[in-house]
Design an enzyme around this catalytic site. Structure first.
Site, PDB file in Angstrom:
ATOM      1  NE  ARG A  90      -2.361  -1.232   3.621  1.00 43.33           N
ATOM      2  CZ  ARG A  90      -1.917  -0.376   4.526  1.00 43.33           C
ATOM      3  NH1 ARG A  90      -2.022   0.928   4.324  1.00 43.33           N
ATOM      4  NH2 ARG A  90      -1.385  -0.794   5.649  1.00 43.33           N
ATOM      5  CE1 TYR A 233       1.944  -7.457  -4.147  1.00 39.97           C
ATOM      6  CE2 TYR A 233       1.161  -6.437  -2.137  1.00 39.97           C
ATOM      7  CZ  TYR A 233       1.796  -7.479  -2.774  1.00 39.97           C
ATOM      8  OH  TYR A 233       2.266  -8.537  -2.060  1.00 39.97           O
ATOM      9  N   GLY A 234      -2.518  -5.343  -3.862  1.00 36.98           N
ATOM     10  CA  GLY A 234      -3.231  -5.355  -2.574  1.00 36.98           C
ATOM     11  C   GLY A 234      -4.243  -4.249  -2.376  1.00 36.98           C
ATOM     12  CE  LYS A 242      -5.997  -3.177   5.121  1.00 34.03           C
ATOM     13  NZ  LYS A 242      -6.275  -3.674   6.459  1.00 34.03           N
ATOM     14  CG  HIS A 262      -7.385  -2.413  10.697  1.00 36.18           C
ATOM     15  ND1 HIS A 262      -6.101  -1.993  10.925  1.00 36.18           N
ATOM     16  CD2 HIS A 262      -7.280  -3.444   9.823  1.00 36.18           C
ATOM     17  CE1 HIS A 262      -5.259  -2.730  10.216  1.00 36.18           C
ATOM     18  NE2 HIS A 262      -5.949  -3.618   9.544  1.00 36.18           N
ATOM     19  CB  SER A 285      -0.554  -3.357   9.484  1.00 35.98           C
ATOM     20  OG  SER A 285      -1.656  -2.615   9.028  1.00 35.98           O
ATOM     21  CB  CYS A 287       0.045  -6.472  15.841  1.00 35.37           C
ATOM     22  SG  CYS A 287       1.065  -5.006  16.042  1.00 35.37           S
ATOM     23  N   GLY A 288      -0.238  -9.702  14.232  1.00 34.96           N
ATOM     24  CA  GLY A 288      -0.738 -11.057  14.456  1.00 34.96           C
ATOM     25  C   GLY A 288      -2.255 -11.181  14.519  1.00 34.96           C
ATOM     26  CE  LYS A 289      -6.811  -6.925  12.088  1.00 28.22           C
ATOM     27  NZ  LYS A 289      -5.942  -6.043  11.300  1.00 28.22           N
ATOM     28  CB  THR A 290      -3.950 -13.726  10.187  1.00 31.71           C
ATOM     29  OG1 THR A 290      -4.190 -12.570   9.373  1.00 31.71           O
ATOM     30  CG2 THR A 290      -4.458 -14.947   9.455  1.00 31.71           C
ATOM     31  CG  ASN A 291      -0.437 -15.676  13.816  1.00 26.64           C
ATOM     32  OD1 ASN A 291      -0.652 -16.275  12.762  1.00 26.64           O
ATOM     33  ND2 ASN A 291       0.750 -15.208  14.142  1.00 26.64           N
ATOM     34  CG  ASP A 310      -7.592  -6.685   7.488  1.00 26.55           C
ATOM     35  OD1 ASP A 310      -6.781  -6.318   8.368  1.00 26.55           O
ATOM     36  OD2 ASP A 310      -7.715  -6.104   6.403  1.00 26.55           O
ATOM     37  CB  SER A 401       5.119 -12.433  -0.381  1.00 22.87           C
ATOM     38  OG  SER A 401       5.582 -13.072   0.787  1.00 22.87           O
ATOM     39  NE  ARG A 402       0.039  -8.470   2.291  1.00 25.26           N
ATOM     40  CZ  ARG A 402      -0.694  -7.835   3.211  1.00 25.26           C
ATOM     41  NH1 ARG A 402      -1.801  -8.372   3.674  1.00 25.26           N
ATOM     42  NH2 ARG A 402      -0.293  -6.682   3.691  1.00 25.26           N
ATOM     43  CG  PHE A 527       2.163 -17.812  18.663  1.00 23.97           C
ATOM     44  CD1 PHE A 527       1.785 -17.327  17.412  1.00 23.97           C
ATOM     45  CD2 PHE A 527       3.460 -17.578  19.100  1.00 23.97           C
ATOM     46  CE1 PHE A 527       2.687 -16.635  16.607  1.00 23.97           C
ATOM     47  CE2 PHE A 527       4.372 -16.887  18.299  1.00 23.97           C
ATOM     48  CZ  PHE A 527       3.968 -16.423  17.049  1.00 23.97           C
TER      49      PHE A 527
HETATM   50  C1  OXD Z   1      -2.848  -4.090   6.584  1.00 21.48           C
HETATM   51  C2  OXD Z   1      -3.343  -5.246   5.839  1.00 21.48           C
HETATM   52  O1  OXD Z   1      -1.882  -3.449   6.161  1.00 21.48           O
HETATM   53  O2  OXD Z   1      -4.327  -5.852   6.284  1.00 21.48           O
HETATM   54  O3  OXD Z   1      -3.427  -3.778   7.620  1.00 21.48           O
HETATM   55  O4  OXD Z   1      -2.789  -5.570   4.781  1.00 21.48           O
HETATM   56 MN    MN Z   2      -5.214  -4.891   7.946  1.00 24.21          MN
END
Ligand code: OXD
Ligand code: MN
Length: 619
Positions: A90, A233-234, A242, A262, A285, A287-291, A310, A401-402, A527
């Site tokens: 971004r 990208y993204g 976003k 967010h 961003s 900080c482990g939200k997906t985890n 997210d 990378s995503r 975790f």
């Molecule tokens: C972010 C993302 O940057 O979700 O927050 O990609």
């Molecule tokens: Mn995000």
């Protein structure tokens, strides 16, 4: 937008758009015609969201060299895309909020007057899609027709964006049919800014990842429009994410009494009582939200199910509670650091039907990135397409990378993701990456104090400052790059939402998985063990835990945190919850400076919270 019309072409384009169109809605037809006249694509294609369409687009991209198909057995239905090396993230400095008044964008956004920005964009957009197909991508954020859902259309000349939008949203005919004349919908326009025919009619060769050095990610919150130019990208190109779901939607939420956040969203079920709870959590961003959204509890008695990783939209329901949806339909997750040990659920989710971008390619047609496996492959093709070995001395995958993957592949997906009108929220967590000061968990004293906690989320800027109250990078509500209006007004909106919810409001907690000891070591295992914190949060809500009130909030009383099965030395535990009044008072001074940049728009209730906190710390 005024059109630089090519004389005589408008009628033709209108005929073509209408002939191909899969809607009769005159508002959509006239907008698509207007944009096609400006952008001048070779053809206009209306997306229906079907598998046949997906197959057609992926086959075309593979033939053009823009997608690499992965091994059919190892990663069925999956592809690798490699971006231009300068188009990898971004672009916050090229992101603009174009509200009529500068103060409505506030000091944390780049502002441009709408008319000025439209005039700046027009010459770039004029003919930007020459030689390309313009895809019309209708999509729904949330279930079509849901109480919290919203509809939008993205025009794009990037087939890569189309594929990603099909994963990330409910894209296709149902969404298009849901947009009724006179209803509210969001208009988004995206071009990679690389026409294949020059103004003089000269044909150019295409490249695998077209983009432009000039980039603009622009938002017009008063007219619910987004124009994105120059990046594929993204978040620059998947405008549902976003741009719409946070920046534009936060403004829609302010106007209509709801919240676009967010935040991840998860369901936690107490297996003894069978009672289910829903929690959202805002973290900056990376900080482990997906985890956390895919957490595997290390203590018995709890089941965690995923709803979103997210973005959450929150709106008061008929029963007076705050309901939440994940408006998205996929994950656009950061690959590096996602692995069997850190996030086995994500790894399982990625079994197939995934688009990988800028990861490394293995010699047997699969993907790899740093942190995916402990064993590092002896040879790879890196994200730039070059040979790579562990001795290369550079990462094989780009750090940003995503993977783009349908949420429905998540083994821990909660049925609640499908809920038409969302799920009632029990708790909201705010967290940053703090080596110092902020305890593992603290419950806010009330909603206003919780809003203060959200408004002051921060991370230490550099490792050099760890161990002291150094310069803090503020990321209020983890929304710094994503709030579509004045951040101080946004805090005011949160205060109003709380007043309206009253007793039914979810409880607000602050968490910090990242506190370090004087020796620089993390004090908390994190975790799966974060389930111990969620356990305390829920038991607090149920009145099973008394907690201890401190100056900064209510923390677990000694013995209240379930530590069965792990060894946390008593000294570490003390340090995890230590509240140093002097450091906190120094931090209050920084908060005062931070609030200062918003002038008198900071709600008086937040200034009062700061004064109250100082009072409690001095007491
Ligand atoms: C972010 C993302 O940057 O979700 O927050 O990609
Ligand atoms: Mn995000």
């Amino acid at each position: 937008m005024t059109l630089a019309q090519v004389p005589g072409t408008h009628g033709l384009i209108e005929q073509r758009v209408t002939a191909e169109a899969t809607t009769q809605n005159p508002e959509i037809l006239s907008w698509v015609t207007e944009m096609a006249t400006l952008l001048q694509p070779d053809s206009v294609y209306w997306c229906n969201g079907t598998q046949d369409e997906w197959n057609l687009i992926t086959e075309g991209m593979v033939a053009a060299g823009s997608l690499i198909p992965l091994d059919k057995d190892k990663r069925p239905g999956s592809f690798l895309a490699r971006s231009h090396p300068d188009d990898v993230a971004r672009v916050e400095d090229r992101t603009f909020i174009c509200s009529e008044k500068e103060e409505d964008a506030g000091p944390t956004n780049n502002w441009r007057a709408p008319a000025e920005m439209r005039a700046e964009l027009e010459p770039l957009l004029n003919g930007a899609m020459r030689g390309r197909t313009m895809y019309v991508v209708p999509f729904s954020m949330g279930p079509v027709g849901g109480a919290i859902s919203q509809l939008g259309v993205q025009l794009t000349d990037s087939p890569y964006a189309v594929l990603n939008m099909r994963i990330m949203t409910r894209m296709g005919q149902e969404a298009l049919d849901g947009i009724l004349p006179g209803s509210e919908w969001v208009r988004t326009v995206h071009t990679v800014g690389a026409p294949l025919v020059t103004k003089d009619g000269i044909q150019l060769e295409d490249v695998a990842w077209p983009c432009s050095d000039t980039k603009y990610i622009t938002h017009f919150p008063e007219t619910l429009e987004v124009f994105s130019y120059g990046s594929g990208y993204g978040g620059n190109a998947l405008l549902s994410k976003k741009c719409f779901a946070l920046r534009i939607a936060s403004v829609m939420g302010r106007n209509e009494g709801w919240l676009a956040e967010h935040m991840l969203l998860l369901k936690l079920t107490n297996e003894d009582t069978n009672k289910a709870y829903h929690i959202t959590a805002a973290f900056p961003s990376a900080c482990g939200k997906t985890n956390l959204a895919m957490l595997q509890p290390t203590i018995p008695g709890w089941k965690v199910e995923t709803i979103g990783d997210d973005i959450s939209w929150l709106r008061k329901g008929a029963d007076g509670r705050l309901n939440a949806i994940n408006p998205e339909a996929g994950f656009f997750g950061v690959a590096p650091g996602t692995g069997e040990t850190t996030n086995p659920v994500a790894m399982e989710t990625l079994w197939g039907h995934t688009i990988f971008t800028n990861v490394a390619l293995t010699d047997d047609g699969d993907v790899w990135w740093e942190g995916m496996t402990e064993e590092v492959p002896a040879h790879l093709t890196d994200w730039l397409g070059n040979d790579w070995t562990p001795e290369s001395g550079r990462p094989a995958a780009h750090p940003n990378s995503r993977f783009t993957v349908p949420i429905t592949q998540t083994p821990t997906l909660a049925d609640d993701w499908f809920e038409q009108d969302g799920v009632p929220l029990d708790a909201i967590l705010f967290g940053g990456r703090r080596a110092t000061n902020v305890p593992l968990v603290a419950e806010s004293l009330n909603w206003e104090h919780g809003v203060f906690m959200g408004a002051t989320i921060s991370s230490e800027k550099t490792a050099a400052q760890e161990g002291t109250v150094g310069e803090l990078r503020r990321d209020p509500f983890a929304m710094l790059p994503f709030c579509g209006y004045n951040m101080a007004d946004y805090w005011g909106h949160w205060l109003e939402i709380g007043e309206d919810l009253g007793e039914a409001a979810p409880h607000i907690f602050q968490v910090n998985w990242f506190r370090k000891g004087a020796d620089g070591r993390f004090l908390w295992p994190g975790f799966g063990d974060n389930s111990r914190v969620l356990d305390w949060v829920i038991r607090r809500l149920e009145g099973e835990k008394e907690g201890v009130q401190t100056a900064i909030g209510t923390v677990p009383a000694p013995g209240e945190l379930n530590l069965d099965g792990i060894e946390v030395p008593e000294a570490d535990l003390q340090e995890l919850f230590r509240i140093d009044a002097d450091s906190w008072l120094a931090e209050c001074d920084l908060t005062e400076d931070f609030f200062g940049q918003f002038g008198d728009r900071v709600p008086a209730k937040l200034t009062q919270q700061l004064a109250d906190l100082r009072g409690r710390l001095r007491a």
